[in-house]
Design an enzyme around this catalytic site. Structure first.
Site, PDB file in Angstrom:
ATOM      1  N   LYS A  17     -27.267  71.116   5.213  1.00  0.00           N
ATOM      2  CA  LYS A  17     -26.209  70.408   5.950  1.00  0.00           C
ATOM      3  C   LYS A  17     -26.322  68.911   5.733  1.00  0.00           C
ATOM      4  CE  LYS A  17     -24.459  72.262  10.151  1.00  0.00           C
ATOM      5  NZ  LYS A  17     -24.611  72.323  11.610  1.00  0.00           N
TER       6      LYS A  17
HETATM    7  C1  E4P Z   1     -22.299  73.489  13.895  1.00  0.00           C
HETATM    8  O1  E4P Z   1     -22.564  73.585  12.756  1.00  0.00           O
HETATM    9  C2  E4P Z   1     -22.447  72.278  14.691  1.00  0.00           C
HETATM   10  O2  E4P Z   1     -23.611  71.599  14.385  1.00  0.00           O
HETATM   11  C3  E4P Z   1     -22.369  72.574  16.164  1.00  0.00           C
HETATM   12  O3  E4P Z   1     -21.420  73.573  16.364  1.00  0.00           O
HETATM   13  C4  E4P Z   1     -22.035  71.342  16.970  1.00  0.00           C
HETATM   14  O4  E4P Z   1     -21.786  71.734  18.260  1.00  0.00           O
HETATM   15  P1  E4P Z   1     -21.758  70.699  19.482  1.00  0.00           P
HETATM   16  O5  E4P Z   1     -20.502  69.905  19.368  1.00  0.00           O
HETATM   17  O6  E4P Z   1     -21.785  71.600  20.675  1.00  0.00           O
HETATM   18  O7  E4P Z   1     -22.974  69.848  19.354  1.00  0.00           O
END
Ligand code: E4P
Length: 249
Positions: free
Chosen positions: A89
């Site tokens: 990522k």
């Molecule tokens: C997914 O890949 C994201 O990192 C995650 O869904 C972010 O979620 P949040 O907005 O609850 O932190």
């Protein structure tokens, strides 16, 4: 259309894997910290490997912990050596809008054949540029977009249209779920994948009226069991018939 779980909790991941409903896992540094992964890259490595083994060959996304260009490339190359189903990522840009990230994404995908999940995106235009840079996955933060007063469904539809009409291969992951309703709505809007917080995944399964209905069925099954007609076996029948005859004689 697939469901991923947005969690670093191995117990939760195993639970949903056993149900056959999961096709991947996403994490980020905040989720890993919340799930108890502390102490830096070595701890992330052990934890990532355990999850990667548990869900293999499905993909697990692990986020780099730096936004420095060379360090992102170095970390990404290391993460991929941990297991062949690890996806790296990388945020669409740096914490102050640094623009190195698209170049890093392009290098990783094209030069090192590393699958990248471009993360922390809020708009179709960010997703489209990440796709052109070569991203395998583009992650839209649906709940945060809605939180800002925009409708993430519009961003999902636009991104999907751009992908389909340009015959591009990238997959849209929509994350940042806030309510159960999000999941099906975002899939119908065009998300290839929705990554769901564990509690919301359970919320998709458990319905109060289903509980009531199953309780009723089990109650009535038990009632039927208890009121089973008394079956008398042939010998008992014969004995009582004989007794009856004798008394009548
Ligand atoms: C997914 O890949 C994201 O990192 C995650 O869904 C972010 O979620 P949040 O907005 O609850 O932190």
């Amino acid at each position: 259309m697939s469901i991923f779980v947005d969690s670093g909790d191995i117990k939760e991941i195993r639970k949903f894997m056993k149900m056959g409903i999961l096709q991947g896992v996403t994490t980020n540094p905040t989720i890993l910290l919340k799930d108890g992964v502390k102490g830096g890259i070595d701890q992330i490595k052990d934890h990532a490997r355990e999850i990667a083994d548990t869900i293999h060959p499905y993909p697990i996304s692990i986020e780099v912990t730096s936004n420095e260009k060379d360090e992102m490339v170095q970390q990404a190359r290391e993460f991929c050596r941990w297991s062949d189903n690890i996806v790296v990522k990388i945020a669409i840009h740096g914490p102050n809008g640094e623009l190195d990230n698209l170049e890093v994404i392009h290098i990783l995908e094209k030069q090192y054949d590393i699958r990248v999940n471009v993360t922390a995106m809020m708009s179709a235009q960010q997703c489209f540029l990440a796709i052109l840079a070569g991203a395998t996955y583009v992650s839209l933060f649906g709940g945060r977009v809605n939180n800002m007063g925009y409708n993430c469904i519009e961003e999902i539809k636009k991104t999907r249209k751009l992908i389909d009409e340009s015959a591009l291969k990238a997959k849209i992951i929509v994350g940042s779920t806030r309510e159960v309703l999000n999941v099906v709505e975002w899939l119908i809007a065009g998300a290839h994948i929705v990554t769901v917080a564990p509690k919301l995944l359970e919320g998709m399964i458990v319905h109060p009226y289903t509980k009531e209905t199953v309780q009723q069925f089990l109650r009535d099954a038990k009632k039927a069991e208890e009121t089973r007609p008394v079956r008398t076996d042939i010998r008992t029948l014969a004995a009582s018939a004989k007794k009856k005859v004798i008394t009548e004689l």
